[in-house]
Design an enzyme around this catalytic site. Sequence first.
Site, mmCIF file in Angstrom:
data_model
loop_
_atom_site.group_PDB
_atom_site.id
_atom_site.type_symbol
_atom_site.label_atom_id
_atom_site.label_comp_id
_atom_site.label_asym_id
_atom_site.label_seq_id
_atom_site.Cartn_x
_atom_site.Cartn_y
_atom_site.Cartn_z
ATOM 1 N N LYS A 22 4.906 2.201 -13.704
ATOM 2 C CA LYS A 22 4.219 2.330 -14.984
ATOM 3 C C LYS A 22 4.057 3.760 -15.482
ATOM 4 O O LYS A 22 3.737 4.654 -14.710
ATOM 5 C CB LYS A 22 2.829 1.717 -14.872
ATOM 6 C CG LYS A 22 2.870 0.210 -14.751
ATOM 7 C CD LYS A 22 1.464 -0.322 -14.658
ATOM 8 C CE LYS A 22 1.465 -1.842 -14.738
ATOM 9 N NZ LYS A 22 0.133 -2.385 -14.544
ATOM 10 N N GLY A 76 -2.542 9.315 -2.559
ATOM 11 C CA GLY A 76 -3.438 9.632 -3.682
ATOM 12 C C GLY A 76 -3.683 11.123 -3.814
ATOM 13 O O GLY A 76 -3.737 11.660 -4.925
ATOM 14 N N ARG A 103 0.800 9.999 11.894
ATOM 15 C CA ARG A 103 -0.369 10.820 11.556
ATOM 16 C C ARG A 103 -0.923 11.552 12.770
ATOM 17 O O ARG A 103 -1.431 12.669 12.634
ATOM 18 C CB ARG A 103 -1.445 9.945 10.914
ATOM 19 C CG ARG A 103 -1.042 9.564 9.510
ATOM 20 C CD ARG A 103 -2.054 8.686 8.852
ATOM 21 N NE ARG A 103 -1.777 8.621 7.423
ATOM 22 C CZ ARG A 103 -2.258 7.696 6.621
ATOM 23 N NH1 ARG A 103 -3.041 6.746 7.095
ATOM 24 N NH2 ARG A 103 -1.969 7.713 5.341
HETATM 25 P P1 AMP Z 1 4.657 3.530 -8.096
HETATM 26 O O1 AMP Z 1 3.646 3.093 -7.063
HETATM 27 O O2 AMP Z 1 4.094 3.765 -9.450
HETATM 28 O O3 AMP Z 1 5.521 4.660 -7.596
HETATM 29 O O4 AMP Z 1 5.595 2.268 -8.339
HETATM 30 C C1 AMP Z 1 6.420 1.750 -7.349
HETATM 31 C C2 AMP Z 1 6.870 0.383 -7.733
HETATM 32 O O5 AMP Z 1 7.629 0.419 -8.911
HETATM 33 C C3 AMP Z 1 7.757 -0.236 -6.679
HETATM 34 O O6 AMP Z 1 7.068 -1.289 -6.083
HETATM 35 C C4 AMP Z 1 8.973 -0.709 -7.472
HETATM 36 O O7 AMP Z 1 9.374 -1.992 -7.107
HETATM 37 C C5 AMP Z 1 8.498 -0.684 -8.890
HETATM 38 N N1 AMP Z 1 9.603 -0.564 -9.846
HETATM 39 C C6 AMP Z 1 10.560 0.373 -9.866
HETATM 40 N N2 AMP Z 1 11.454 0.109 -10.840
HETATM 41 C C7 AMP Z 1 11.072 -1.022 -11.463
HETATM 42 C C8 AMP Z 1 11.605 -1.810 -12.539
HETATM 43 N N3 AMP Z 1 12.702 -1.445 -13.162
HETATM 44 N N4 AMP Z 1 10.937 -2.921 -12.890
HETATM 45 C C9 AMP Z 1 9.803 -3.255 -12.245
HETATM 46 N N5 AMP Z 1 9.260 -2.562 -11.229
HETATM 47 C C10 AMP Z 1 9.881 -1.458 -10.838
#
Ligand code: AMP
Length: 395
Positions: free
Chosen positions: A197, A376, A35
């Site tokens: 999610k 974010g 940064r």
């Molecule tokens: P995000 O912050 O929404 O981008 O989510 C990232 C997280 O999603 C990471 O910590 C991954 O481990 C998790 N992730 C990715 N694929 C899967 C999966 N098939 N099952 C559970 N968690 C997952």
Amino acid sequence: MKTLNDFNFKNKRALIRVDFNVPLNDKFEVTDTTRIVSAKPTIIKILEDGGSCVLMSHLGRPKGVQDEYSLKHIVDAVEEIIEVEVKFAPNCIGEEAEEAAKNLKPGEILLLENLRFHEEEKKGDKDFAEQLSKLGDIYVNDAFGTAHRAHASTTIVAQFFTENKCFGNLLAKEIDSIKKVMETGEKPVLAILGGAKVSSKITIIENILDKVDHLIIGGGMTYTFIKAQGGKIGDSICEDDKMDLALDILKQAKEKNVQIHLPVDVLAADAFSNDANTQVVDVSNIPDGWQGLDCGPRSKANFDEVVNESKTILWNGPLGVFEMENFASGTIELGNSIAEATKKGAFSLVGGGDSVAAVKQFGFQDKVSYVSTGGGAMLESLEGKTLPGIAAILE
Ligand code: AMP
């Protein structure tokens, strides 16, 4: 859009909001200087014009004044990177800071103490912002990481610089990169959304359906889409209450002529563990007791093909549980495909949430066109929101 190039900083004091929220170890040494390095071009341009810089930032989440969060700890690191002596003001407002700012000569730098030692910063307090505004002639916002917050130093302070305000180089680059994907990207435009999610990505999906030709949906989100279409997902992560939404997204995509690419096979595990037993199965036929934790070989090949044909690529979110070595290969191979496409001339932007961690962990940061510095802030930009810190400069 006003940038540094619209100003000559000769004999002017620039009040610069930087993002020096850097990680420190227990000896208070900076363990990742990204940064600070990222802010260097803005600072150097102003100094070379014959101006001086008053740098303001937050560090961590202090409750009142807490020595461990003092920005004095980073003075040496900033000096080393900028290669200019850095003076330090032990309070970001008040007489002492004003005196120090007034006495700055062209070519000099003053770093202010942590803005968040005052609760007024996060509250976006107008009087506090006015006090900050006394420290500079021109306000420069170069902190993308906090541009989605209407804090005093990121947004409110801009009110006190009617004409004399602009984006720093870093923030201008962030805005430019988002524009290149969301507005002016060369077709075909591809977005890759992974992560855990659907619920956390839904607004992004809805916003980008109007802007992309292809959408790869991977990671944990996959299974809500597959189950909604009648597939068997075993014990894979799923948001049952988002299944209607998933079907609606597929319908909208069809209407908008966006091609959706979901995994066709997955690497399933019999536990959420790196040591679990694994097998490759069809994404719609995952046995009970098994969960999909990465994409399978046919999916990887499909994704590689789509990435290869794309001229503009946005990547947000891993395609599997990349934190576990045995389930990282989908994410790594996707990174390789994007690196290849970038080499051939595609524009690639990575950002938002965890994507940057994945990109850094696997060494892709120099192989893509741009890695966003804001988690974010990037997510909110992709959702189509105008960030308050950006709006405040444009007003
Ligand atoms: P995000 O912050 O929404 O981008 O989510 C990232 C997280 O999603 C990471 O910590 C991954 O481990 C998790 N992730 C990715 N694929 C899967 C999966 N098939 N099952 C559970 N968690 C997952």
